[in-house]
Enzyme design. Structure first.
Site, PDB file in Angstrom:
ATOM      1  N   GLY A  46       0.835  -1.187   0.000  1.00  0.00           N
ATOM      2  CA  GLY A  46       0.000   0.000   0.000  1.00  0.00           C
ATOM      3  C   GLY A  46       0.871   1.239   0.000  1.00  0.00           C
ATOM      4  N   GLN A  51       3.342   9.940   1.187  1.00  0.00           N
ATOM      5  CA  GLN A  51       4.611   9.218   1.107  1.00  0.00           C
ATOM      6  C   GLN A  51       5.403   9.555  -0.160  1.00  0.00           C
ATOM      7  OE1 GLN A  51       2.582   5.252   2.061  1.00  0.00           O
ATOM      8  NE2 GLN A  51       4.559   5.055   3.077  1.00  0.00           N
ATOM      9  N   CYS A  97       6.043  -0.035   7.206  1.00  0.00           N
ATOM     10  CA  CYS A  97       5.660   1.113   6.381  1.00  0.00           C
ATOM     11  C   CYS A  97       6.883   1.532   5.573  1.00  0.00           C
ATOM     12  CB  CYS A  97       5.210   2.252   7.292  1.00  0.00           C
ATOM     13  SG  CYS A  97       4.728   3.741   6.400  1.00  0.00           S
ATOM     14  N   LEU A  98       6.687   1.791   4.283  1.00  0.00           N
ATOM     15  CA  LEU A  98       7.816   2.185   3.432  1.00  0.00           C
ATOM     16  C   LEU A  98       8.457   3.484   3.909  1.00  0.00           C
ATOM     17  CD1 LEU A  98       6.383   1.323  -0.112  1.00  0.00           C
ATOM     18  CD2 LEU A  98       7.926  -0.038   1.298  1.00  0.00           C
ATOM     19  N   HIS A 139      -4.324   1.284   7.529  1.00  0.00           N
ATOM     20  CA  HIS A 139      -2.971   1.850   7.576  1.00  0.00           C
ATOM     21  C   HIS A 139      -2.840   3.001   6.563  1.00  0.00           C
ATOM     22  CE1 HIS A 139       1.610   1.284   7.782  1.00  0.00           C
ATOM     23  NE2 HIS A 139       1.438   2.107   6.759  1.00  0.00           N
ATOM     24  N   GLU A 140      -3.288   2.755   5.325  1.00  0.00           N
ATOM     25  CA  GLU A 140      -3.130   3.784   4.277  1.00  0.00           C
ATOM     26  C   GLU A 140      -4.047   4.976   4.515  1.00  0.00           C
ATOM     27  OE1 GLU A 140      -0.561   3.483   2.634  1.00  0.00           O
ATOM     28  OE2 GLU A 140      -0.255   1.359   3.045  1.00  0.00           O
ATOM     29  N   HIS A 143      -2.678   7.377   6.942  1.00  0.00           N
ATOM     30  CA  HIS A 143      -1.666   8.283   6.372  1.00  0.00           C
ATOM     31  C   HIS A 143      -2.306   9.597   5.928  1.00  0.00           C
ATOM     32  CE1 HIS A 143       2.263   6.357   6.124  1.00  0.00           C
ATOM     33  NE2 HIS A 143       1.732   5.226   5.688  1.00  0.00           N
TER      34      HIS A 143
END
Ligand code: CO
Length: 171
Positions: A46, A51, A97-98, A139-140, A143
């Site tokens: 995701g 990000q 998380c990236l 999660h996304e 963000h």
């Protein structure tokens, strides 16, 4: 399509709430494609617009990404996603998380949710998701409110991860 630069903690954009996408254009569609490509390049499941440095309510999700970042059969592009229902039942999942590279932790999430969103053509949809997909979506969508998974942890665990990230950054 192109792979975009990833913004990582503690960049301010990650803690800034995003604006709604008012008009979906060809540029929006290109960004969503680039976000997917960036996500696959980094073997993520995701990715949210902050990000890649954009404070806009857009996410991409693929819960069937292969081990080497191959696309699954149903990658999702979501504009202005919003959780409209959530189960009281919760589940724990080991999340990464990236934007917080190399770290992960168990996070408690709703086991099932309903998400309202627009697709890349502006059409509205409602998606029911449970388990892994529900976790990724929460999660996304977090963000987009400037919330990271570490914000759901105890202060002790959160600080431990932040210290590790700072150490990594110095190396
Ligand atoms: Co993330």
């Amino acid at each position: 399509m192109s792979v975009l630069k990833l913004y990582t903690y503690p960049d301010k954009i990650l803690s800034t709430p995003c604006e709604e996408v008012k008009k979906i254009t060809a540029e929006t569609r290109k960004l969503l494609d680039d976000m997917l490509e960036t996500m696959y390049a980094d073997k993520g499941v995701g990715l949210a617009a902050p990000q890649i440095g954009l404070s806009l309510k857009m996410i991409v999700v693929d819960d069937k990404v292969g081990e080497n970042g191959e696309a699954g059969p149903h990658p999702m592009k979501m504009v202005n996603p919003e959780i409209i229902e959530k189960s009281s039942e919760t589940i724990f999942f080991n999340e990464g998380c990236l934007s917080l590279p190399g770290q992960c932790a168990e996070v408690e999430r709703h086991a099932a949710i309903k998400v309202k969103y627009q697709d890349e053509n502006g059409k509205e949809h409602i998606l029911e998701a449970s388990d892994y997909l529900a976790v990724i979506l929460q999660h996304e969508i977090d963000h987009l409110s400037g919330i990271l998974y570490i914000d759901h942890l105890s202060r002790l665990k959160r600080n431990m991860i932040i210290k590790k990230l700072q150490k990594q950054a110095q190396e």
